[in-house]
Design a protein around this motif. Structure first.
Motif, mmCIF file in Angstrom:
data_model
loop_
_atom_site.group_PDB
_atom_site.id
_atom_site.type_symbol
_atom_site.label_atom_id
_atom_site.label_comp_id
_atom_site.label_asym_id
_atom_site.label_seq_id
_atom_site.Cartn_x
_atom_site.Cartn_y
_atom_site.Cartn_z
ATOM 1 N N ALA A 187 -4.612 -2.391 7.894
ATOM 2 C CA ALA A 187 -5.831 -2.343 7.078
ATOM 3 C C ALA A 187 -6.414 -3.740 6.908
ATOM 4 O O ALA A 187 -5.699 -4.690 6.581
ATOM 5 N N GLU A 188 -7.694 -3.860 7.118
ATOM 6 C CA GLU A 188 -8.359 -5.167 7.045
ATOM 7 C C GLU A 188 -8.988 -5.359 5.673
ATOM 8 O O GLU A 188 -10.212 -5.438 5.517
ATOM 9 N N THR A 189 -8.141 -5.407 4.660
ATOM 10 C CA THR A 189 -8.610 -5.639 3.301
ATOM 11 C C THR A 189 -7.453 -6.138 2.453
ATOM 12 O O THR A 189 -6.283 -5.861 2.747
ATOM 13 N N ASN A 190 -7.770 -6.889 1.413
ATOM 14 C CA ASN A 190 -6.765 -7.269 0.420
ATOM 15 C C ASN A 190 -7.101 -6.662 -0.940
ATOM 16 O O ASN A 190 -6.541 -7.040 -1.959
ATOM 17 N N ALA A 234 -1.906 7.898 4.274
ATOM 18 C CA ALA A 234 -1.892 7.020 5.447
ATOM 19 C C ALA A 234 -0.470 6.853 5.975
ATOM 20 O O ALA A 234 0.510 7.121 5.273
ATOM 21 N N THR A 235 -0.357 6.398 7.206
ATOM 22 C CA THR A 235 0.950 6.006 7.748
ATOM 23 C C THR A 235 1.196 4.533 7.445
ATOM 24 O O THR A 235 0.263 3.787 7.111
ATOM 25 N N TRP A 236 2.452 4.113 7.605
ATOM 26 C CA TRP A 236 2.735 2.716 7.282
ATOM 27 C C TRP A 236 2.037 1.761 8.231
ATOM 28 O O TRP A 236 1.638 0.653 7.833
ATOM 29 N N THR A 237 1.846 2.178 9.477
ATOM 30 C CA THR A 237 1.163 1.291 10.423
ATOM 31 C C THR A 237 -0.321 1.192 10.101
ATOM 32 O O THR A 237 -0.941 0.136 10.303
ATOM 33 N N PHE A 274 2.651 -7.399 -2.256
ATOM 34 C CA PHE A 274 3.628 -7.697 -1.209
ATOM 35 C C PHE A 274 3.104 -7.294 0.170
ATOM 36 O O PHE A 274 3.380 -7.943 1.176
ATOM 37 N N HIS A 275 2.314 -6.229 0.201
ATOM 38 C CA HIS A 275 1.740 -5.747 1.454
ATOM 39 C C HIS A 275 0.344 -6.321 1.732
ATOM 40 O O HIS A 275 -0.346 -5.861 2.644
ATOM 41 N N GLY A 276 -0.065 -7.304 0.929
ATOM 42 C CA GLY A 276 -1.319 -7.995 1.184
ATOM 43 C C GLY A 276 -2.488 -7.569 0.329
ATOM 44 O O GLY A 276 -3.562 -8.169 0.405
ATOM 45 N N PHE A 277 -2.300 -6.554 -0.517
ATOM 46 C CA PHE A 277 -3.385 -6.097 -1.396
ATOM 47 C C PHE A 277 -3.248 -6.806 -2.738
ATOM 48 O O PHE A 277 -2.699 -6.265 -3.702
ATOM 49 N N VAL A 319 -11.070 -0.361 1.077
ATOM 50 C CA VAL A 319 -10.256 -0.605 -0.109
ATOM 51 C C VAL A 319 -9.099 0.380 -0.084
ATOM 52 O O VAL A 319 -9.267 1.547 0.270
ATOM 53 N N ALA A 320 -7.921 -0.089 -0.439
ATOM 54 C CA ALA A 320 -6.745 0.775 -0.504
ATOM 55 C C ALA A 320 -6.681 1.433 -1.881
ATOM 56 O O ALA A 320 -6.922 0.783 -2.903
ATOM 57 N N VAL A 321 -6.358 2.712 -1.888
ATOM 58 C CA VAL A 321 -6.236 3.456 -3.149
ATOM 59 C C VAL A 321 -4.810 3.984 -3.247
ATOM 60 O O VAL A 321 -4.362 4.770 -2.403
ATOM 61 N N SER A 322 -4.098 3.557 -4.282
ATOM 62 C CA SER A 322 -2.707 3.969 -4.453
ATOM 63 C C SER A 322 -2.644 5.359 -5.087
ATOM 64 O O SER A 322 -3.633 5.854 -5.637
#
Length: 245
Positions: A14-17, A6-9, A98-101, A57-60
């Protein structure tokens, strides 16, 4: 959402924590399975669950070196200390928060990481601005699945289904013949061995000849569904800390 691609924007918007961190290892899995088996399998389960989850959901990126010194006699195995591992995982979760997740599931593929992940998840939840829980995929595949072993039918099957190039099919017979069927060297309920080379000639515990891509598909379905259920629970979990008594 795959953070790495993904890009930083896109991450900002992203609408998730909710987030996942796939965690594996780089270690021997017999002569037939790739050193990255645990990382590949953790990524597979996390990505499948992300696709199945109704909400984003964000996946690192995956943590690919873990607590694996027990396999140190086998070439290519990499490891870190438990303290370094816990600190590194904690830092990753801190970055996500820190980024909301700030609700994070640690999706684990390596048995040697289990104790350290439980401890660091507790530390994060008690002391940091995040809530974290560990999930180990092979603990969620049901009682009818083959025993975990090491490089045996369970891990090999998931590879055959999702990452078939990671399995050397022509080495399965030799892998089974030179392996063992039980983890450890036991006296009663005490494991006398600290390193896997003490009880297995080639690193295998179990019988990889019993593996199949079809079994791997079933295992992935069970593990990813269990992970989806956990993610939904974590998303709604009350993270308010209990007051001091």
């Amino acid at each position: 959402m795959d953070i790495q691609s993904a890009t930083w924007t896109e991450v900002r918007d992203a609408e998730t924590n909710l987030a996942m961190v796939p965690i594996g290892s780089t270690e021997q899995h017999g002569p037939h399975a790739a050193l990255g088996t645990d990382t590949l399998n953790a990524e597979t389960v996390a990505e499948t669950a992300a696709d199945r989850l109704d909400d984003p959901v964000a996946v690192s990126p995956a943590v690919s070196v873990g607590v694996a010194e027990e396999h140190r006699q086998f070439s290519g195995t990499l490891w870190t200390s438990e303290s370094t591992f816990r600190s590194y995982v904690r830092d990753i979760v801190e970055s996500l928060a820190f980024h909301g997740f700030d609700r994070v599931v640690l999706v684990n593929g390596h048995g040697g990481n289990v104790a350290a992940l439980r401890e660091v998840a507790g530390t994060i939840t008690r002391h940091d601005d995040a809530y974290a829980v560990p999930f180990t995929w092979f603990e969620a595949v049901g009682e009818d699945a083959p025993p975990m072993g090491h490089g045996g039918a369970l891990e090999t099957s998931l590879l055959q289904h999702a990452n078939p190039d990671a399995v050397r099919e022509d080495r399965l017979d030799d892998a089974a013949a030179e392996g063992t069927r039980r983890w450890g060297n036991w006296k009663g309920k005490v494991n006398l061995a600290f390193d896997s080379a003490e009880f297995t000639e080639n690193g295998v515990v179990g019988d990889p000849r019993e593996a199949s891509a079809d079994l791997g598909e079933d295992l992935l379905d069970a593990a990813s569904e269990a992970l989806v259920d956990l993610l939904e629970t974590v998303a709604e979990h009350d993270t308010e800390r209990p007051p001091r008594k």
